[in-house]
Design an enzyme around this catalytic site. Sequence first.
Site, short mmCIF file in Angstrom:
data_model
loop_
_atom_site.label_atom_id
_atom_site.label_comp_id
_atom_site.label_asym_id
_atom_site.label_seq_id
_atom_site.Cartn_x
_atom_site.Cartn_y
_atom_site.Cartn_z
NE ARG A 103 -5.01 -43.19 -1.36
CZ ARG A 103 -4.86 -42.45 -0.27
NH1 ARG A 103 -4.40 -42.98 0.85
NH2 ARG A 103 -5.17 -41.16 -0.29
CG HIS A 130 -3.82 -37.03 -3.25
ND1 HIS A 130 -5.13 -37.48 -3.42
CD2 HIS A 130 -3.55 -37.18 -1.92
CE1 HIS A 130 -5.60 -37.89 -2.24
NE2 HIS A 130 -4.67 -37.72 -1.33
CD GLN A 133 -5.32 -33.72 0.63
OE1 GLN A 133 -5.58 -34.85 1.00
NE2 GLN A 133 -5.62 -32.64 1.34
CG ASP A 212 2.60 -35.08 1.83
OD1 ASP A 212 2.21 -35.60 2.89
OD2 ASP A 212 2.52 -35.65 0.72
CB CYS A 249 -2.58 -33.84 2.29
SG CYS A 249 -1.13 -34.91 2.32
NE ARG A 277 -9.37 -35.61 0.13
CZ ARG A 277 -8.67 -36.75 0.15
NH1 ARG A 277 -7.66 -36.89 0.99
NH2 ARG A 277 -8.94 -37.74 -0.69
N1 CP Z 1 -4.66 -37.04 2.74
C1 CP Z 1 -5.05 -38.31 2.46
O1 CP Z 1 -5.23 -38.69 1.31
O2 CP Z 1 -5.22 -39.09 3.55
P1 CP Z 1 -5.46 -40.66 3.58
O3 CP Z 1 -4.18 -41.30 3.10
O4 CP Z 1 -5.76 -40.97 5.00
O5 CP Z 1 -6.58 -40.99 2.65
N1 NVA Z 2 2.54 -38.11 -0.24
C1 NVA Z 2 1.80 -38.96 0.67
C2 NVA Z 2 0.39 -38.50 0.73
C3 NVA Z 2 -0.50 -39.31 1.65
C4 NVA Z 2 -1.90 -38.81 1.69
C5 NVA Z 2 1.89 -40.41 0.22
O1 NVA Z 2 1.86 -40.67 -0.99
O2 NVA Z 2 2.03 -41.28 1.08
#
Ligand code: CP
Ligand code: NVA
Length: 303
Positions: A103, A130, A133, A212, A249, A277
């Site tokens: 990440r 992502h 997801q 989101d 998500c 997930r």
């Molecule tokens: N939806 C998602 O990716 O959650 P986290 O940021 O908790 O991993």
């Molecule tokens: N769009 C959000 C998704 C988190 C899972 C972010 O990037 O923070």
Amino acid sequence: MKKTRHFINLSDFEPAVLKSILQNAHELKKRKFNPPQIFNGLSLAMLFDKRSTRTRMSFEVAMKQLGGHTIVMNKEESQIGGSESIESTAKVMSRFVDAIMSRMSSHDALTELAKNSRIPVINGMTDKSHPCQIMADLLTIEEHLGSIEGKKIAWFGDSNNVSNTFVEAAPLFGFDLVLAVPEALHDKVPAGAHVTADPKEAAKDADVLVTDTWESMGQEGKSLDMFHPYQVNGDLMALAKDTAIFMHCLPIHEWEEVSEEVAKSKASVIYDEAENRLHAQKAILAWCLQDAGVEVQQDSFDF
Ligand code: CP
Ligand code: NVA
């Protein structure tokens, strides 16, 4: 030379490959309480430069339930947060483990990691996309509504990493995607996507309403005023099909992008989506680790 099985962009894949990963996810979910030990002896390293609950837990549990191991490194606690280059980090990690889930905010940094890695690299979310997801989301939609083909998916609010990946997925899986995004942000929406400033147009007859946070990680403090008409609430849900589901998500910013009433309604499948997930991750890992001998048997598959 054989290509390393990275999972970086959905658009890198033929639809048939992604569909077979999804089928494996259904299959592995059916074996939730009898997980095949297909990752026996294999290790996954996870590299984070942002917070995570679901991504971290689902990858960790996925590896362990199927017999493998994990190691987690937060950027600030590892040498990559100091002066070690991405190239050196990728080359070293390739000598220790069998796959990397990363990440990293920067999509270019993730691509650089993959370029220098002899082992599969999985995109655990960048500022651009992502994909893990969206695989879990498609699994959830198929469970609740059957085949995704021809379904109308309506997105509301910001144009971000998650919506970008829905845009990538739409032509691959054959669903109709409408993005209801404030006019001022239309230039952030990937070319070719169906975008409108009118949330009602997007919600009308939709099968899935999805949103989101309006403020992704790293964007804290920006003005949210323009997003208020895009909150998914009872009025928008009423325009959708009777069978419509609500997705997010997570985490939700309470109660900005979705009303409490909708998030806690029968139409809301947000916790199935979160659980999925785990099952999607198992199937993505299995595809990435095929060169290490991993295979998912599908003899009982009947979705
Ligand atoms: N939806 C998602 O990716 O959650 P986290 O940021 O908790 O991993
Ligand atoms: N769009 C959000 C998704 C988190 C899972 C972010 O990037 O923070």
